[in-house]
Scaffold this motif. Structure first.
Motif, mmCIF file in Angstrom:
data_model
loop_
_atom_site.group_PDB
_atom_site.id
_atom_site.type_symbol
_atom_site.label_atom_id
_atom_site.label_comp_id
_atom_site.label_asym_id
_atom_site.label_seq_id
_atom_site.Cartn_x
_atom_site.Cartn_y
_atom_site.Cartn_z
ATOM 1 N N LEU A 78 94.922 12.291 -1.616
ATOM 2 C CA LEU A 78 94.656 11.540 -2.634
ATOM 3 C C LEU A 78 93.327 11.737 -3.213
ATOM 4 O O LEU A 78 93.159 11.483 -4.212
ATOM 5 C CB LEU A 78 95.198 10.251 -2.348
ATOM 6 N N ASP A 79 92.409 11.367 -2.232
ATOM 7 C CA ASP A 79 91.042 11.416 -2.465
ATOM 8 C C ASP A 79 90.714 12.733 -3.051
ATOM 9 O O ASP A 79 89.865 12.690 -4.262
ATOM 10 C CB ASP A 79 90.263 11.231 -1.283
ATOM 11 N N THR A 80 90.867 13.911 -2.469
ATOM 12 C CA THR A 80 90.683 15.189 -3.228
ATOM 13 C C THR A 80 91.205 15.278 -4.464
ATOM 14 O O THR A 80 90.416 15.662 -5.594
ATOM 15 C CB THR A 80 91.345 16.273 -2.406
ATOM 16 N N TRP A 81 92.419 14.913 -5.032
ATOM 17 C CA TRP A 81 92.911 14.884 -6.149
ATOM 18 C C TRP A 81 92.342 13.879 -7.024
ATOM 19 O O TRP A 81 92.371 14.082 -8.357
ATOM 20 C CB TRP A 81 94.524 14.539 -6.235
ATOM 21 N N GLY A 82 91.852 12.973 -6.664
ATOM 22 C CA GLY A 82 91.283 11.873 -7.356
ATOM 23 C C GLY A 82 89.817 12.376 -7.900
ATOM 24 O O GLY A 82 89.526 12.222 -8.975
ATOM 25 N N GLU A 83 89.196 13.193 -6.962
ATOM 26 C CA GLU A 83 88.074 13.706 -7.465
ATOM 27 C C GLU A 83 88.210 14.882 -8.493
ATOM 28 O O GLU A 83 87.458 15.241 -9.388
ATOM 29 C CB GLU A 83 87.273 14.380 -6.417
ATOM 30 N N ARG A 84 89.343 15.742 -8.404
ATOM 31 C CA ARG A 84 89.622 16.767 -9.270
ATOM 32 C C ARG A 84 90.236 16.516 -10.588
ATOM 33 O O ARG A 84 90.055 17.342 -11.365
ATOM 34 C CB ARG A 84 90.464 17.943 -8.295
ATOM 35 N N LEU A 85 90.783 15.318 -10.812
ATOM 36 C CA LEU A 85 91.376 14.830 -11.816
ATOM 37 C C LEU A 85 90.449 14.860 -12.980
ATOM 38 O O LEU A 85 90.962 15.454 -14.244
ATOM 39 C CB LEU A 85 91.928 13.620 -11.670
ATOM 40 N N PRO A 86 89.347 14.139 -12.953
ATOM 41 C CA PRO A 86 88.460 14.164 -14.315
ATOM 42 C C PRO A 86 88.310 15.440 -14.754
ATOM 43 O O PRO A 86 88.236 15.874 -16.165
ATOM 44 C CB PRO A 86 87.157 13.646 -13.888
ATOM 45 N N ASN A 87 87.816 16.569 -14.065
ATOM 46 C CA ASN A 87 87.585 17.777 -14.403
ATOM 47 C C ASN A 87 88.700 18.574 -14.993
ATOM 48 O O ASN A 87 88.687 19.427 -16.155
ATOM 49 C CB ASN A 87 86.908 18.669 -13.404
ATOM 50 N N ALA A 88 89.809 18.508 -14.523
ATOM 51 C CA ALA A 88 91.034 19.085 -14.551
ATOM 52 C C ALA A 88 91.458 18.626 -16.160
ATOM 53 O O ALA A 88 91.838 19.368 -16.924
ATOM 54 C CB ALA A 88 92.159 18.915 -13.813
ATOM 55 N N LEU A 89 91.344 17.227 -16.284
ATOM 56 C CA LEU A 89 91.601 16.576 -17.575
ATOM 57 C C LEU A 89 90.844 17.236 -18.752
ATOM 58 O O LEU A 89 91.302 17.649 -19.744
ATOM 59 C CB LEU A 89 91.555 15.398 -17.824
ATOM 60 N N ARG A 90 89.781 17.344 -18.536
ATOM 61 C CA ARG A 90 88.718 17.763 -19.556
ATOM 62 C C ARG A 90 89.006 19.400 -19.974
ATOM 63 O O ARG A 90 89.211 19.620 -20.998
ATOM 64 C CB ARG A 90 87.106 17.881 -19.105
ATOM 65 N N ARG A 91 89.254 20.086 -18.890
ATOM 66 C CA ARG A 91 89.636 21.611 -19.067
ATOM 67 C C ARG A 91 90.949 21.662 -19.918
ATOM 68 O O ARG A 91 91.025 22.596 -20.482
ATOM 69 C CB ARG A 91 89.762 22.373 -17.705
ATOM 70 N N GLY A 92 91.737 20.859 -19.416
ATOM 71 C CA GLY A 92 93.131 20.814 -20.158
ATOM 72 C C GLY A 92 92.974 20.447 -21.747
ATOM 73 O O GLY A 92 93.554 21.123 -22.523
ATOM 74 N N VAL A 93 92.265 19.590 -22.037
ATOM 75 C CA VAL A 93 91.858 19.233 -23.402
ATOM 76 C C VAL A 93 91.230 20.000 -23.838
ATOM 77 O O VAL A 93 91.519 20.550 -25.217
ATOM 78 C CB VAL A 93 91.096 17.779 -23.358
ATOM 79 N N ALA A 94 90.192 20.938 -23.493
ATOM 80 C CA ALA A 94 89.787 21.944 -24.162
ATOM 81 C C ALA A 94 90.634 23.133 -24.433
ATOM 82 O O ALA A 94 90.606 23.803 -25.499
ATOM 83 C CB ALA A 94 88.435 22.265 -23.349
#
Length: 521
Positions: A330-346
């Protein structure tokens, strides 16, 4: 023979000289002629029964003893066997025993003194009641384990009731109802029978509670004293009692009719009280012991389950260990979530830009014009294509109509009928040849079966042996153990012993399998 001395027979007198045997014989004849049949009332002393079957005993009173003997045949015919201390009337004849120079009584019969008629009457009543089934063991009812009310039928002034009450008070105090009666004399039987019937008529819910158990008691005594309990009305009253009844009449050696019909016989009145109720102290101790055992068992069960729970708990991992991996993910996914959201939006913004470039108005108008031109071309070709399709289907229809003309149909039907008849004839001929071939083969196999079958073997002198269940037997040991035998010959079956069990008839349409033939060859 005169044996009287005249007083002159000195050492050299004329007195006759007897031998010992002559003198013993003379005495024997004198005693037997004078006492050929006597009845002697006496007390039985020493009794001896050697292996020969004869019986030797003494008859005595306070001043003399008479030797008596009964031969084996006489002993077998005696209804009452003499016992030491019994007062009897002995019937027999006097004789002497020369071998020991003593006289003795040859006893033919012995009966209790003063009670011969009573004993005979008692035996008669006993036989009658036994024949009616009043002595049967299956009529005996179990005694209640802990009666609340005990009814006592006895004399209220004797030592018997005091012994019963004392024993009941020591063992387990209960409510006791006493029905006073005369325990000997002419009114004894009537009062005892009325007392038993009266206790049975009491209502369980009445003012006087109905007893759960009855005790009929009396102390010891002679047969005349106890005769009231040998009366038929007393025995029948005890047998018809619906309340379980204990008889305690007399001591251990005393037996009366009520003892045989009662549900339980006690050797003494005190023993009757002991049979009626258990010991309260023993019950209290038993209950305490059961309570302690129950507490110990419960404690052991709790300890065992607690230990089991502890063992299972040690085998399980800690809750923190169960959630460590999930928490780390959960901690790992929490850290990766903001970057993944930004890459998805781009990525979606780029895809939208590519799509928006193809949706310009000029490009859309060209595509619409091309599609309209394509639809117009296909619309222009549609009438000629439909005309060609209709003409093609019309030609196919005309061809089919020409083939369905009546003359054409008749010719085709005749041709198909002829072909069908030829085929049917070929099938019939093939079936006939096949049936004849199978019939010939079946006849050949049937002749072979008759030749090899066990019935042809039976005709040559053999036989089939079966047990009572119809099973074929091939060993001598089997035949020796069978309860019955059925021997089948060529012309029929011979039954030995009990009739064998009928063989099950085969159902319709089902052939019975041929019997086993291994024992014939």
């Amino acid at each position: 023979m005169d044996l009287i001395d005249d007083g002159k027979g000195g050492a050299g007198g004329n007195a006759h000289e007897f031998t010992v045997s002559e003198l013993s014989g003379a005495v024997k004849r004198a005693i037997e002629s004078g006492f050929g049949h006597v009845r002697v009332r006496a007390e039985v002393g020493r009794v001896s029964r050697p292996r020969s079957g004869h019986m030797y005993f003494d008859l005595k009173d306070d001043r003399a003893v008479l030797s008596a003997v009964s031969w084996k045949g006489q002993v077998a015919r005696m209804q009452v066997q003499p016992e030491e201390g019994m007062e009897v009337i002995a019937t027999g004849r006097m004789t002497t025993f020369p071998g020991q120079s003593k006289y003795q009584l040859i006893v033919d019969n012995v009966e209790p003194a003063g009670a011969g008629a009573l004993m005979a009457l008692l035996e008669k009543r006993k036989a009658m009641l036994r024949a009616e089934g009043l002595f049967a063991a299956e009529r005996k009812r179990p005694l209640p384990y802990l009666p609340r009310v005990v009814g006592v039928v006895t004399s209220p002034s004797g030592a018997v009731i005091r012994d019963i009450l004392h024993r009941l008070r020591d063992r387990f105090p209960v409510h006791v109802l006493i029905w006073p009666v005369a325990v000997q004399g002419q009114t004894c039987a009537a009062e005892v029978s009325r007392a038993i019937a009266g206790f049975n008529r009491l209502s369980p819910a009445g003012a006087v509670p109905r007893p759960d158990l009855l005790i009929v008691a009396r102390g010891g005594g002679s047969i005349e004293d106890l005769w009231g309990f040998n009366e038929e009305i007393v025995a029948r009253a005890a047998a018809s009692s619906e309340i379980p009844l204990i008889s305690a009449v007399g001591h251990e050696t005393d037996t009366t009719l009520i003892d045989f019909v009662s549900d339980r016989r006690a050797p003494t009145p005190t023993a009757a009280a002991e049979l009626a109720v258990p010991v309260r102290a023993e019950l209290t101790g038993w209950v305490a012991d059961m309570r302690a055992r129950l507490i110990r068992a419960q404690g052991q069960a709790i300890l065992s389950r607690r230990q089991r729970l502890s063992d299972l708990a040690r085998a399980l991992p800690r809750p923190e260990r169960l959630t460590e991996t999930a928490r780390q993910k959960l901690d790992t996914w929490g850290e990766r979530l903001p970057n993944a959201l930004r890459r998805g939006v781009a990525a979606r913004r780029v895809a939208l830009s590519d799509c928006s470039g193809a949706l310009r108005p000029g490009l859309l108008r060209r595509r619409i014009a091309e599609d309209r031109q394509r639809v117009a071309d296909r619309g222009a070709r549609l009438p000629s294509s439909m005309t060609r399709n209709v003409m093609q289907h019309r030609r196919q229809f005309e061809t089919c109509a020409a083939r369905l003309q009546p003359a054409t149909l008749r010719r085709e039907t005749l041709r198909q009928r002829e072909a069908l008849e030829k085929l049917a004839n070929r099938f019939a001929e093939a079936a006939r040849r096949s049936v004849e071939s199978r019939r010939d083969r079946l006849a050949t196999l049937d002749r072979l079966r008759e030749t090899l079958g066990y019935r042809e073997t039976l005709a040559r002198g053999y036989a089939v042996v079966r047990d009572g269940n119809g099973a074929v037997m091939t060993r001598k040991a089997q035949a020796e153990q069978a309860e019955s035998l059925a021997i089948e010959f060529a012309d029929g079956t011979l039954d030995q012993g009990a009739s064998p069990a009928p063989r099950k008839k085969p159902s319709a349409g089902r052939k019975e399998p041929p019997p086993e033939q291994g024992s014939l060859f």
